[in-house]
Design a protein around this motif. Structure first.
Motif, mmCIF file in Angstrom:
data_model
loop_
_atom_site.group_PDB
_atom_site.id
_atom_site.type_symbol
_atom_site.label_atom_id
_atom_site.label_comp_id
_atom_site.label_asym_id
_atom_site.label_seq_id
_atom_site.Cartn_x
_atom_site.Cartn_y
_atom_site.Cartn_z
ATOM 1 N N ARG A 145 -64.615 -54.913 36.763
ATOM 2 C CA ARG A 145 -64.305 -54.274 35.390
ATOM 3 C C ARG A 145 -64.965 -52.943 35.288
ATOM 4 O O ARG A 145 -64.455 -51.760 34.756
ATOM 5 C CB ARG A 145 -64.573 -55.035 34.104
ATOM 6 C CG ARG A 145 -63.731 -56.281 33.829
ATOM 7 C CD ARG A 145 -62.438 -56.248 33.615
ATOM 8 N NE ARG A 145 -62.134 -55.732 32.314
ATOM 9 C CZ ARG A 145 -61.039 -55.360 31.621
ATOM 10 N NH1 ARG A 145 -59.812 -55.535 32.569
ATOM 11 N NH2 ARG A 145 -61.006 -55.017 30.411
ATOM 12 N N ALA A 146 -66.348 -53.036 35.719
ATOM 13 C CA ALA A 146 -67.154 -51.834 35.829
ATOM 14 C C ALA A 146 -66.549 -50.683 36.717
ATOM 15 O O ALA A 146 -66.321 -49.327 36.407
ATOM 16 C CB ALA A 146 -68.453 -52.069 35.911
ATOM 17 N N ASN A 147 -66.033 -51.266 37.900
ATOM 18 C CA ASN A 147 -65.647 -50.378 39.028
ATOM 19 C C ASN A 147 -64.226 -49.711 38.313
ATOM 20 O O ASN A 147 -64.084 -48.402 38.324
ATOM 21 C CB ASN A 147 -65.344 -51.137 40.139
ATOM 22 C CG ASN A 147 -64.744 -50.162 41.230
ATOM 23 O OD1 ASN A 147 -65.320 -49.291 41.709
ATOM 24 N ND2 ASN A 147 -63.326 -50.652 41.522
ATOM 25 N N PHE A 148 -63.469 -50.432 37.705
ATOM 26 C CA PHE A 148 -61.983 -50.183 37.284
ATOM 27 C C PHE A 148 -62.529 -48.964 36.168
ATOM 28 O O PHE A 148 -61.755 -47.876 36.116
ATOM 29 C CB PHE A 148 -61.380 -51.077 36.609
ATOM 30 C CG PHE A 148 -60.726 -52.125 37.636
ATOM 31 C CD1 PHE A 148 -60.654 -51.605 38.845
ATOM 32 C CD2 PHE A 148 -60.272 -53.025 37.064
ATOM 33 C CE1 PHE A 148 -60.030 -52.598 39.889
ATOM 34 C CE2 PHE A 148 -59.248 -53.978 37.899
ATOM 35 C CZ PHE A 148 -59.448 -53.753 39.252
ATOM 36 N N HIS A 149 -63.466 -49.156 35.376
ATOM 37 C CA HIS A 149 -63.783 -48.390 34.186
ATOM 38 C C HIS A 149 -64.213 -47.208 34.786
ATOM 39 O O HIS A 149 -63.738 -45.873 34.334
ATOM 40 C CB HIS A 149 -64.764 -48.926 33.308
ATOM 41 C CG HIS A 149 -65.119 -48.059 32.169
ATOM 42 N ND1 HIS A 149 -66.341 -47.371 32.304
ATOM 43 C CD2 HIS A 149 -64.670 -47.897 30.789
ATOM 44 C CE1 HIS A 149 -66.333 -46.735 30.893
ATOM 45 N NE2 HIS A 149 -65.293 -46.867 30.267
ATOM 46 N N GLY A 150 -64.985 -46.972 35.574
ATOM 47 C CA GLY A 150 -65.548 -45.742 36.392
ATOM 48 C C GLY A 150 -64.570 -45.018 36.989
ATOM 49 O O GLY A 150 -64.474 -43.676 36.788
ATOM 50 N N ASN A 151 -63.332 -45.726 37.429
ATOM 51 C CA ASN A 151 -62.404 -45.056 38.333
ATOM 52 C C ASN A 151 -61.607 -44.298 37.017
ATOM 53 O O ASN A 151 -61.094 -43.153 37.279
ATOM 54 C CB ASN A 151 -61.550 -45.991 39.171
ATOM 55 C CG ASN A 151 -62.188 -46.324 40.248
ATOM 56 O OD1 ASN A 151 -63.298 -45.907 40.577
ATOM 57 N ND2 ASN A 151 -61.751 -47.436 40.787
ATOM 58 N N VAL A 152 -61.063 -44.985 36.032
ATOM 59 C CA VAL A 152 -60.382 -44.406 34.933
ATOM 60 C C VAL A 152 -61.202 -43.183 34.376
ATOM 61 O O VAL A 152 -60.229 -42.006 33.983
ATOM 62 C CB VAL A 152 -60.191 -45.478 33.821
ATOM 63 C CG1 VAL A 152 -59.432 -44.810 32.872
ATOM 64 C CG2 VAL A 152 -59.139 -46.567 34.573
ATOM 65 N N ILE A 153 -62.474 -43.276 34.162
ATOM 66 C CA ILE A 153 -63.102 -42.216 33.438
ATOM 67 C C ILE A 153 -63.114 -41.007 34.405
ATOM 68 O O ILE A 153 -62.853 -39.750 33.807
ATOM 69 C CB ILE A 153 -64.607 -42.614 33.370
ATOM 70 C CG1 ILE A 153 -64.862 -43.578 32.146
ATOM 71 C CG2 ILE A 153 -65.598 -41.355 32.898
ATOM 72 C CD1 ILE A 153 -64.139 -43.062 30.655
ATOM 73 N N ALA A 154 -63.080 -41.277 35.929
ATOM 74 C CA ALA A 154 -63.393 -40.196 36.661
ATOM 75 C C ALA A 154 -61.676 -39.449 36.827
ATOM 76 O O ALA A 154 -61.693 -38.376 36.720
ATOM 77 C CB ALA A 154 -63.674 -40.615 37.846
ATOM 78 N N LEU A 155 -60.892 -40.301 36.627
ATOM 79 C CA LEU A 155 -59.338 -39.808 36.840
ATOM 80 C C LEU A 155 -59.242 -39.048 35.361
ATOM 81 O O LEU A 155 -58.611 -37.980 35.659
ATOM 82 C CB LEU A 155 -58.457 -40.893 36.966
ATOM 83 C CG LEU A 155 -57.141 -40.638 36.951
ATOM 84 C CD1 LEU A 155 -56.860 -39.902 38.346
ATOM 85 C CD2 LEU A 155 -56.135 -42.088 36.996
ATOM 86 N N LEU A 156 -59.421 -39.463 34.228
ATOM 87 C CA LEU A 156 -59.270 -38.590 33.140
ATOM 88 C C LEU A 156 -60.023 -37.353 33.174
ATOM 89 O O LEU A 156 -59.445 -36.388 32.528
ATOM 90 C CB LEU A 156 -59.547 -39.510 31.872
ATOM 91 C CG LEU A 156 -58.925 -40.841 31.551
ATOM 92 C CD1 LEU A 156 -59.795 -41.739 30.426
ATOM 93 C CD2 LEU A 156 -57.455 -40.371 31.129
ATOM 94 N N SER A 157 -61.356 -37.340 33.558
ATOM 95 C CA SER A 157 -62.231 -36.247 33.465
ATOM 96 C C SER A 157 -61.640 -35.113 34.584
ATOM 97 O O SER A 157 -61.853 -33.928 34.534
ATOM 98 C CB SER A 157 -63.537 -36.230 33.951
ATOM 99 O OG SER A 157 -63.907 -37.626 32.890
ATOM 100 N N SER A 158 -60.662 -35.417 35.405
ATOM 101 C CA SER A 158 -60.266 -34.477 36.372
ATOM 102 C C SER A 158 -58.949 -33.682 36.186
ATOM 103 O O SER A 158 -58.731 -32.766 36.961
ATOM 104 C CB SER A 158 -60.179 -35.306 37.818
ATOM 105 O OG SER A 158 -58.843 -36.004 37.817
ATOM 106 N N ARG A 159 -58.643 -34.105 35.012
ATOM 107 C CA ARG A 159 -57.061 -33.338 34.814
ATOM 108 C C ARG A 159 -57.308 -32.452 33.533
ATOM 109 O O ARG A 159 -58.271 -32.694 32.683
ATOM 110 C CB ARG A 159 -56.076 -34.472 34.570
ATOM 111 C CG ARG A 159 -55.834 -35.633 35.655
ATOM 112 C CD ARG A 159 -55.348 -34.605 37.035
ATOM 113 N NE ARG A 159 -55.335 -35.721 37.956
ATOM 114 C CZ ARG A 159 -54.057 -36.278 38.134
ATOM 115 N NH1 ARG A 159 -53.087 -36.201 37.571
ATOM 116 N NH2 ARG A 159 -54.093 -37.077 39.143
ATOM 117 N N THR A 160 -56.143 -31.667 33.311
ATOM 118 C CA THR A 160 -56.107 -31.044 31.960
ATOM 119 C C THR A 160 -54.969 -31.619 31.207
ATOM 120 O O THR A 160 -54.118 -32.356 31.902
ATOM 121 C CB THR A 160 -55.788 -29.524 32.323
ATOM 122 O OG1 THR A 160 -54.464 -29.349 33.042
ATOM 123 C CG2 THR A 160 -56.910 -28.789 33.172
#
Length: 336
Positions: free
Chosen positions: A185-200
């Motif tokens: 779950r921590a890995n999933f969460h980190g991936n989602v946070i990185a994905l959200l932060s990379s877009r406008t």
């Protein structure tokens, strides 16, 4: 985590770490493992009390030490001499402290978190890896406690004798499985946070993002994106099936700066609310006698915790002077 899961976790801990402890001592682990949740009674008092007490003072490491000492002292005076000879008060303190710290650990893995270092720091720690009531975590603890008893009944029926303490291996396996689950779950969460932060989002750059686990799917995340002019909410799938569309985000625009909003944000109620709100969103509405400013935390909707959602409500007159301020249940504000 919810009280039932904390109760089962405390029992599983006692079986995993102190398998030969008398069953009477399990009460020490249970008491220490759930006593911090007494702050839930603040919901019966008021929204202001809930904001002040829920997952705050009783959910800290100093409080855990205090509760463990309280349980150990109670055990010392209530337990019999024979019980003390088998399991000392020092052992009871160690068990109680471990159960209290396990409670904090599980809460930190959730979305509501805890003030671990109060009174030295008011920072709330919440990893946002698991929902407050996680079926898999509860199932693992239940299995760890019930399966050994079932196997014992079966073996006793066929006349087999086993003097080894029951439940130790099952409890330890449960903790390992839950640790692996939380790691995923921590890995999933980190991936989602990185994905959200990379877009406008609708042409706006990200200031802050939050990803919170959905209640019914281990792969779905309810997300909040904070930009300069708006707060965006959207759902993201992470895992075997990935889905992410920043254009699907629902936009809530922040109000334009105004004398009423500026005055409202300086009130005691607003400062109390903003101290704990992660994604605050203000609404400014006209009233017959002036203006009403309502501050809400969009994290509540993202985590599906609207039943106990609080808001800061500030009334101002036509001269932008504060006439009243309060912390209220958000669900009742719209009804007024």
């Amino acid at each position: 985590m919810d009280v039932t899961t904390q109760d089962l976790a405390s029992l599983a801990l006692a079986r995993a770490a102190w398998p030969r402890a008398p069953k009477q001592v399990w009460l020490v682990a249970i008491a220490a493992g759930i006593i911090a949740d007494l702050d839930a009674f603040s919901t019966w008092i008021s929204a202001s009390a809930y904001l002040a007490w829920h997952r705050t003072y009783t959910h800290s490491l100093p409080a855990a030490i205090f509760f463990a000492a309280l349980c150990a002292v109670t055990y010392h005076f209530v337990g019999t001499k024979d019980l003390h000879a088998e399991f000392s008060a020092a052992d009871a303190f160690a068990m109680a402290l471990a159960a209290a710290c396990l409670h904090l650990t599980l809460d930190v893995c959730g979305t509501q978190g805890a003030l671990l270092f109060w009174p030295f720091s008011s920072r709330r720690f919440a990893l946002d890896w698991a929902v407050e009531f996680d079926p898999l975590i509860m199932t693992m603890f239940l299995a760890a406690l019930l399966l050994p008893e079932l196997l014992h009944l079966v073996s006793s029926e066929i006349g087999a004798r086993d003097k080894r303490p029951r439940g130790r291996i099952a409890a330890r396996v449960a903790f390992v499985v839950i640790l692996i689950y939380l790691g995923v779950r921590a890995n999933f969460h980190g991936n989602v946070i990185a994905l959200l932060s990379s877009r406008t989002y609708h042409g706006e750059v990200v200031d802050r993002v939050g990803a919170f686990p959905a209640r019914f799917s281990p792969f779905e995340w309810s997300c909040v994106v904070d930009t300069a002019r708006s707060v965006q909410t959207l759902s993201v799938m992470e895992g075997p099936v990935e889905s992410f569309d920043p254009e699907s985000a629902e936009t809530q625009f922040k109000p334009e700066p105004s004398p009423s909003l500026e005055a409202a944000q300086k009130t005691t109620a607003a400062e109390r609310f903003l101290r704990f709100a992660q994604f605050p969103k203000a609404s400014v509405e006209s009233a017959p006698d002036g203006t009403v400013v309502v501050l809400r935390d969009l994290k509540a909707a993202a985590t599906d915790e609207t039943a106990h959602e609080v808001a800061a409500v500030i009334h101002l007159d036509k001269s932008h002077q504060v006439t009243s301020q309060r912390i209220a249940w958000a669900g009742r504000v719209s009804e007024e």
